[in-house]
Motif scaffolding. Structure first.
Motif, PDB file in Angstrom:
ATOM      1  N   ASN A   7     -19.058  21.787   4.546  1.00  0.00           N
ATOM      2  CA  ASN A   7     -18.167  21.400   3.656  1.00  0.00           C
ATOM      3  C   ASN A   7     -17.974  20.137   4.101  1.00  0.00           C
ATOM      4  OD1 ASN A   7     -15.539  20.465   2.370  1.00  0.00           O
ATOM      5  ND2 ASN A   7     -16.212  21.587   1.737  1.00  0.00           N
ATOM      6  N   LEU A   8     -18.536  19.157   2.563  1.00  0.00           N
ATOM      7  CA  LEU A   8     -18.606  17.041   3.219  1.00  0.00           C
ATOM      8  C   LEU A   8     -16.958  16.848   3.847  1.00  0.00           C
ATOM      9  CD1 LEU A   8     -20.037  14.822   3.145  1.00  0.00           C
ATOM     10  CD2 LEU A   8     -18.830  14.510   1.209  1.00  0.00           C
ATOM     11  N   TRP A   9     -15.912  17.871   3.439  1.00  0.00           N
ATOM     12  CA  TRP A   9     -14.523  17.470   4.064  1.00  0.00           C
ATOM     13  C   TRP A   9     -13.784  18.098   4.745  1.00  0.00           C
ATOM     14  CZ3 TRP A   9     -15.121  13.195   1.346  1.00  0.00           C
ATOM     15  CH2 TRP A   9     -15.536  13.011   0.171  1.00  0.00           C
TER      16      TRP A   9
ATOM     17  N   GLY B  11     -16.674   8.982 -10.357  1.00  0.00           N
ATOM     18  CA  GLY B  11     -17.630  10.416 -10.891  1.00  0.00           C
ATOM     19  C   GLY B  11     -17.540  11.043 -11.764  1.00  0.00           C
ATOM     20  N   GLY B  12     -16.173  10.684 -11.979  1.00  0.00           N
ATOM     21  CA  GLY B  12     -15.530  11.687 -13.103  1.00  0.00           C
ATOM     22  C   GLY B  12     -15.958  13.580 -13.192  1.00  0.00           C
ATOM     23  N   LEU B  13     -15.874  13.967 -11.764  1.00  0.00           N
ATOM     24  CA  LEU B  13     -15.883  15.119 -11.157  1.00  0.00           C
ATOM     25  C   LEU B  13     -15.040  16.103 -10.683  1.00  0.00           C
ATOM     26  CD1 LEU B  13     -18.277  13.690  -9.245  1.00  0.00           C
ATOM     27  CD2 LEU B  13     -18.067  15.602  -7.631  1.00  0.00           C
ATOM     28  N   ARG B  14     -14.994  17.274 -11.613  1.00  0.00           N
ATOM     29  CA  ARG B  14     -13.783  17.984 -11.787  1.00  0.00           C
ATOM     30  C   ARG B  14     -13.498  18.352  -9.904  1.00  0.00           C
ATOM     31  NH1 ARG B  14     -17.079  20.307 -15.457  1.00  0.00           N
ATOM     32  NH2 ARG B  14     -16.013  20.799 -17.123  1.00  0.00           N
ATOM     33  N   LEU B  15     -12.420  18.949  -9.951  1.00  0.00           N
ATOM     34  CA  LEU B  15     -11.232  18.607  -8.391  1.00  0.00           C
ATOM     35  C   LEU B  15     -11.874  19.830  -7.803  1.00  0.00           C
ATOM     36  CD1 LEU B  15      -9.356  18.119  -6.017  1.00  0.00           C
ATOM     37  CD2 LEU B  15      -7.805  19.433  -7.152  1.00  0.00           C
ATOM     38  N   GLU B  16     -12.576  20.673  -7.645  1.00  0.00           N
ATOM     39  CA  GLU B  16     -13.253  21.464  -7.125  1.00  0.00           C
ATOM     40  C   GLU B  16     -15.154  21.417  -6.788  1.00  0.00           C
ATOM     41  OE1 GLU B  16     -14.287  24.410  -4.914  1.00  0.00           O
ATOM     42  OE2 GLU B  16     -12.292  24.531  -5.980  1.00  0.00           O
ATOM     43  N   GLU B  17     -15.315  20.679  -7.848  1.00  0.00           N
ATOM     44  CA  GLU B  17     -16.587  20.197  -7.692  1.00  0.00           C
ATOM     45  C   GLU B  17     -16.299  18.916  -6.634  1.00  0.00           C
ATOM     46  OE1 GLU B  17     -18.318  20.553 -12.669  1.00  0.00           O
ATOM     47  OE2 GLU B  17     -17.049  18.767 -11.960  1.00  0.00           O
ATOM     48  N   ALA B  18     -15.192  18.645  -6.375  1.00  0.00           N
ATOM     49  CA  ALA B  18     -15.483  16.937  -5.256  1.00  0.00           C
ATOM     50  C   ALA B  18     -15.094  17.814  -4.058  1.00  0.00           C
ATOM     51  CB  ALA B  18     -14.875  15.927  -5.953  1.00  0.00           C
ATOM     52  N   ALA B  19     -14.523  18.773  -4.100  1.00  0.00           N
ATOM     53  CA  ALA B  19     -13.811  19.019  -2.963  1.00  0.00           C
ATOM     54  C   ALA B  19     -14.973  19.892  -2.334  1.00  0.00           C
ATOM     55  CB  ALA B  19     -12.313  20.376  -2.881  1.00  0.00           C
ATOM     56  N   ALA B  20     -16.101  20.975  -2.815  1.00  0.00           N
ATOM     57  CA  ALA B  20     -16.627  21.635  -2.369  1.00  0.00           C
ATOM     58  C   ALA B  20     -18.414  20.894  -2.284  1.00  0.00           C
ATOM     59  CB  ALA B  20     -17.358  22.890  -3.633  1.00  0.00           C
TER      60      ALA B  20
ATOM     61  N   MET C  27      -2.769  17.249  -2.217  1.00  0.00           N
ATOM     62  CA  MET C  27      -2.603  15.744  -3.714  1.00  0.00           C
ATOM     63  C   MET C  27      -1.348  15.474  -4.887  1.00  0.00           C
ATOM     64  SD  MET C  27      -4.500  13.643  -1.579  1.00  0.00           S
ATOM     65  CE  MET C  27      -4.931  12.382  -3.279  1.00  0.00           C
ATOM     66  N   ASN C  28      -1.058  16.584  -5.508  1.00  0.00           N
ATOM     67  CA  ASN C  28      -0.032  16.183  -6.244  1.00  0.00           C
ATOM     68  C   ASN C  28       1.211  15.638  -5.674  1.00  0.00           C
ATOM     69  OD1 ASN C  28      -1.982  16.365  -8.787  1.00  0.00           O
ATOM     70  ND2 ASN C  28      -2.056  18.488  -8.289  1.00  0.00           N
ATOM     71  N   ARG C  29       1.484  16.523  -4.301  1.00  0.00           N
ATOM     72  CA  ARG C  29       2.908  17.017  -3.748  1.00  0.00           C
ATOM     73  C   ARG C  29       3.101  14.608  -3.117  1.00  0.00           C
ATOM     74  NH1 ARG C  29       2.485  21.375  -1.471  1.00  0.00           N
ATOM     75  NH2 ARG C  29       1.369  20.201   0.521  1.00  0.00           N
ATOM     76  N   ARG C  30       2.195  14.711  -2.940  1.00  0.00           N
ATOM     77  CA  ARG C  30       1.841  12.883  -2.818  1.00  0.00           C
ATOM     78  C   ARG C  30       2.061  12.318  -3.948  1.00  0.00           C
ATOM     79  NH1 ARG C  30      -0.344  11.228   2.199  1.00  0.00           N
ATOM     80  NH2 ARG C  30      -0.666   8.633   2.264  1.00  0.00           N
ATOM     81  N   LEU C  31       1.182  12.408  -5.037  1.00  0.00           N
ATOM     82  CA  LEU C  31       1.852  11.649  -6.027  1.00  0.00           C
ATOM     83  C   LEU C  31       3.040  11.608  -6.380  1.00  0.00           C
ATOM     84  CD1 LEU C  31      -0.976  12.415  -8.527  1.00  0.00           C
ATOM     85  CD2 LEU C  31      -0.143   9.821  -7.785  1.00  0.00           C
ATOM     86  N   ALA C  32       3.656  12.550  -6.544  1.00  0.00           N
ATOM     87  CA  ALA C  32       5.102  13.389  -6.666  1.00  0.00           C
ATOM     88  C   ALA C  32       6.051  12.002  -5.846  1.00  0.00           C
ATOM     89  CB  ALA C  32       5.707  14.202  -6.671  1.00  0.00           C
TER      90      ALA C  32
ATOM     91  N   LEU D 292      -9.015  11.546   0.062  1.00  0.00           N
ATOM     92  CA  LEU D 292      -9.580  10.169   0.052  1.00  0.00           C
ATOM     93  C   LEU D 292     -10.948  10.260  -0.909  1.00  0.00           C
ATOM     94  CD1 LEU D 292      -8.980   6.688  -0.881  1.00  0.00           C
ATOM     95  CD2 LEU D 292     -10.451   6.354   1.330  1.00  0.00           C
ATOM     96  N   GLY D 293     -12.321  10.840  -0.068  1.00  0.00           N
ATOM     97  CA  GLY D 293     -13.020  10.655  -0.614  1.00  0.00           C
ATOM     98  C   GLY D 293     -12.779  11.970  -2.346  1.00  0.00           C
ATOM     99  N   ILE D 294     -12.583  12.197  -1.524  1.00  0.00           N
ATOM    100  CA  ILE D 294     -12.386  13.447  -3.338  1.00  0.00           C
ATOM    101  C   ILE D 294     -11.970  12.456  -4.316  1.00  0.00           C
ATOM    102  CG2 ILE D 294     -11.241  16.005  -4.140  1.00  0.00           C
ATOM    103  CD1 ILE D 294     -11.988  16.716  -1.407  1.00  0.00           C
ATOM    104  N   ALA D 295     -11.095  12.055  -4.094  1.00  0.00           N
ATOM    105  CA  ALA D 295      -9.710  11.293  -5.283  1.00  0.00           C
ATOM    106  C   ALA D 295     -11.013   9.847  -4.959  1.00  0.00           C
ATOM    107  CB  ALA D 295      -8.647  10.592  -4.905  1.00  0.00           C
ATOM    108  N   LEU D 296     -11.652   9.384  -4.541  1.00  0.00           N
ATOM    109  CA  LEU D 296     -12.293   8.798  -5.058  1.00  0.00           C
ATOM    110  C   LEU D 296     -14.506   9.430  -6.022  1.00  0.00           C
ATOM    111  CD1 LEU D 296     -13.187   6.958  -2.254  1.00  0.00           C
ATOM    112  CD2 LEU D 296     -12.075   6.018  -4.280  1.00  0.00           C
ATOM    113  N   ALA D 297     -14.383  10.639  -5.563  1.00  0.00           N
ATOM    114  CA  ALA D 297     -15.495  11.317  -6.253  1.00  0.00           C
ATOM    115  C   ALA D 297     -14.925  11.716  -7.784  1.00  0.00           C
ATOM    116  CB  ALA D 297     -16.076  12.534  -5.554  1.00  0.00           C
TER     117      ALA D 297
END
Length: 147
Positions: A77-79, A13-22, A97-102, A4-9
């Motif tokens: 790592n934050l997560w 925040g407009g962060l790219r996935l790798e930026e948020a995940a790291a 996350m993409n599986r969950r979306l689908a 959830l926190g990664i998706a919120l960032a």
């Protein structure tokens, strides 16, 4: 819920996935009295030189991010994610996350993916009449100067 926190960032925040995940706890900090995401190369791979930036944390997620940052060791790592063999954090997050979306959205448009959150951030800023230059800086895009 795990990501959830990664998706919120990404969304706020407009962060790219790798930026948020790291992100690490120390990458959520105050700068001049403003809580920010400190996107930097210490945490992991960045797409471009311009990706190093401070991004103000939106009031809608400020307390959530503050609480998450207090939980872990400053350098961890934050997560709780581990790097993959390529040194990235985002691969497994993206797949999950993409599986969950689908699964959640029947007849999901093919273009609707986790990365769409970042596009939503830009679209919302444009709708609020934020200047393109500012949006580009917040998102870590290369900004062409007037020389």
């Amino acid at each position: 819920p795990q990501f959830l926190g990664i998706a919120l960032a990404m969304l706020y925040g407009g962060l790219r996935l790798e930026e948020a995940a790291a992100l690490r706890p120390k990458d959520i900090r105050e700068e001049a009295g403003v809580l920010v995401f400190d996107v930097n190369t210490e945490a992991g791979h960045l797409k471009t030189e311009n990706a190093t930036r401070l991004v103000p944390i939106h009031s809608a997620i400020r307390e959530h991010m503050r609480a998450v940052a207090k939980r872990g060791e400053p350098e961890a790592n934050l997560w709780g994610l581990e790097r993959d063999p390529r040194g990235r954090y985002s691969h497994e997050v993206s797949k999950a996350m993409n599986r969950r979306l689908a699964k959640a959205i029947r007849k999901k448009p093919e273009a609707l993916v986790l990365y769409s959150l970042r596009h939503t951030f830009a679209t919302r800023l444009k709708s609020a009449d934020v200047q393109e230059f500012t949006i580009s800086e917040l998102m870590g895009h290369a900004v062409e100067s007037l020389a």
